[in-house]
Write a protein that holds these residues in place. Sequence first.
Motif, PDB file in Angstrom:
ATOM      1  N   SER A 482     -41.041  57.288  10.785  1.00  0.00           N
ATOM      2  CA  SER A 482     -41.787  56.717  11.908  1.00  0.00           C
ATOM      3  C   SER A 482     -43.089  56.080  11.440  1.00  0.00           C
ATOM      4  O   SER A 482     -43.658  55.238  12.140  1.00  0.00           O
ATOM      5  N   ARG A 483     -43.560  56.469  10.254  1.00  0.00           N
ATOM      6  CA  ARG A 483     -44.806  55.925   9.729  1.00  0.00           C
ATOM      7  C   ARG A 483     -44.612  54.704   8.850  1.00  0.00           C
ATOM      8  O   ARG A 483     -45.580  54.168   8.291  1.00  0.00           O
ATOM      9  N   THR A 484     -43.387  54.244   8.670  1.00  0.00           N
ATOM     10  CA  THR A 484     -43.140  53.068   7.847  1.00  0.00           C
ATOM     11  C   THR A 484     -43.769  51.833   8.477  1.00  0.00           C
ATOM     12  O   THR A 484     -43.633  51.595   9.676  1.00  0.00           O
ATOM     13  N   GLU A 485     -44.463  51.054   7.662  1.00  0.00           N
ATOM     14  CA  GLU A 485     -45.124  49.847   8.123  1.00  0.00           C
ATOM     15  C   GLU A 485     -44.680  48.661   7.287  1.00  0.00           C
ATOM     16  O   GLU A 485     -43.969  48.806   6.286  1.00  0.00           O
ATOM     17  N   SER A 486     -45.149  47.487   7.671  1.00  0.00           N
ATOM     18  CA  SER A 486     -44.823  46.266   6.944  1.00  0.00           C
ATOM     19  C   SER A 486     -45.217  46.381   5.473  1.00  0.00           C
ATOM     20  O   SER A 486     -44.475  45.948   4.580  1.00  0.00           O
ATOM     21  N   LYS A 487     -46.355  47.005   5.200  1.00  0.00           N
ATOM     22  CA  LYS A 487     -46.811  47.119   3.809  1.00  0.00           C
ATOM     23  C   LYS A 487     -45.871  47.996   2.987  1.00  0.00           C
ATOM     24  O   LYS A 487     -45.746  47.801   1.767  1.00  0.00           O
ATOM     25  N   ASP A 488     -45.189  48.949   3.627  1.00  0.00           N
ATOM     26  CA  ASP A 488     -44.247  49.807   2.908  1.00  0.00           C
ATOM     27  C   ASP A 488     -42.980  49.047   2.549  1.00  0.00           C
ATOM     28  O   ASP A 488     -42.395  49.266   1.478  1.00  0.00           O
ATOM     29  N   VAL A 489     -42.554  48.168   3.432  1.00  0.00           N
ATOM     30  CA  VAL A 489     -41.392  47.319   3.136  1.00  0.00           C
ATOM     31  C   VAL A 489     -41.714  46.408   1.960  1.00  0.00           C
ATOM     32  O   VAL A 489     -40.909  46.246   1.029  1.00  0.00           O
TER      33      VAL A 489
END
Length: 508
Positions: A482-489
């Motif tokens: 749920s904490r995945t963001e664009s920067k993680d991708v």
Amino acid sequence: MDAEEFRRFGKQMVDYVADYLENIRDRKPFPDVSPGYLKELIPDKAPDEAEQWPDVMKDIERVIMPGVTHWHSPQFHAYFPTANSYPAIVADILSDAIGCIGFSWASSPACTELEMVVLDWLAKMLELPDCFLHSSEGHGGGVIQGTASEATLVALLSARTQRLHQILGDKFSHSPDEGIISKMVAYCSAQAHSSVERAALIGAVKVRLLETDEKFSLRGETLQRAIEKDREAGLIPFFLCATLGTTSVCSFDNVLELGTVCEKEGLWMHIDAAYAGSAFICPEFRPLLNGVEHAMSFNFNPHKWLQVNFDCSAMWVKDSRLLSDAFNVDPLYLKHDNQGAIPDFRHWHIPLGRRFRSLKLWFVLRLFGIKGLQECIRKVSITMTGPFLSPIQRLFIYNVNNTITFLLKDVKLAHQFEELVKADQRFEIFGEVVLGLVCFRIKGSNEVNERLLKTINDDRRIHLVPSKVNDTFFLRFAVCASRTESKDVKFAWEVIQELTEKISDEKK
């Protein structure tokens, strides 16, 4: 530990859990341990005398965390999501405290009745036909199973009992001549989860894994031909498990076509939407469920993508009597005065004991609301200023004053990763990106893709798992946390590119 100690130590644990989740980005998603690591860190027998709580707390980081795969890390992209939220955690605390074993209405009325209500709430969110609701005038309703695998087994065994009733009539027995059961045939897509095969194994029936079309979807014509061929061979077709959101590539069987065939041929159609089912609460994805009206049973896992912690697998049936026919064993010590007036869920599944799982579904539905859960699936808003051009700009809304609002959460994040893959000529997308899963591979042999996967997981900055369809090996990138963001991708893609260069240099 007395009540006062529980208050104090419980607060410490709540603080630890909150710190763990809020700082999980700092932990590598995949552990760097070898089999047997834990037994070297603790004694080989339980302590004779009670130990102190502070010592137990210290050992969480020393003993447990080194061997944890952090499913809620933003760098964890394996399998499918497993849901996690503070409301669900709090609800599980209450469930554990109540500690009821809700096998019947009498064993805990609130446990049974809340489950009936929240399963109806959830059915309405999915726009299921009224025949699946407890509140309808028929015999349908929902029940919480442990997993989708259990739901598939329950559906298959119920369908088997129904067909035995039809064949044997007044001579029906739960232990008929083995020759009848050995002729019974279940069907599923070649892309269906392995739990379908396992259910057939437990049910002692044959199973046919049917080929799919170019989009890895099982079609009605394929099922029709298989049924006709088996009937000509003297076999007894009785059950189909259709999949919406397969594990390998998140493909969708054509349940409209399959349901029509099942109704014509008298087969029980069960729909397994373990992962994808949560998305159907969003109007834009609800058409993927069209055809559910033909199903006898339907299942998905709120514990995958709907913020409800494991375990909570929602299953609905059109006629609950067909379940109780398969599982009803009613000794005197389980009977009660209100029997028959309201469901006793022990007749709806395999275990007798059951936890108060509806509490966490109730807490989540109330504290997120339908709109909040829809937003978890489709987007989260993040605002930036300044010029921005990108191959994925179709995922953005441009506002005044040169401000961009990102619509990047789960489904949108998956499309972001898809565009990054497509922009690199060394890679290709395998299958179609519909929800939060992207299947991709290096153009070339299976061996080079296997080497890339091993290099990625040995590196441990991100974690992926593979799959193989029609002898093609590929990597799966799932948006899980749920904490995945664009920067993680973006980070994951940079790691993949870096390690691709590494294996290319090693080959040279």
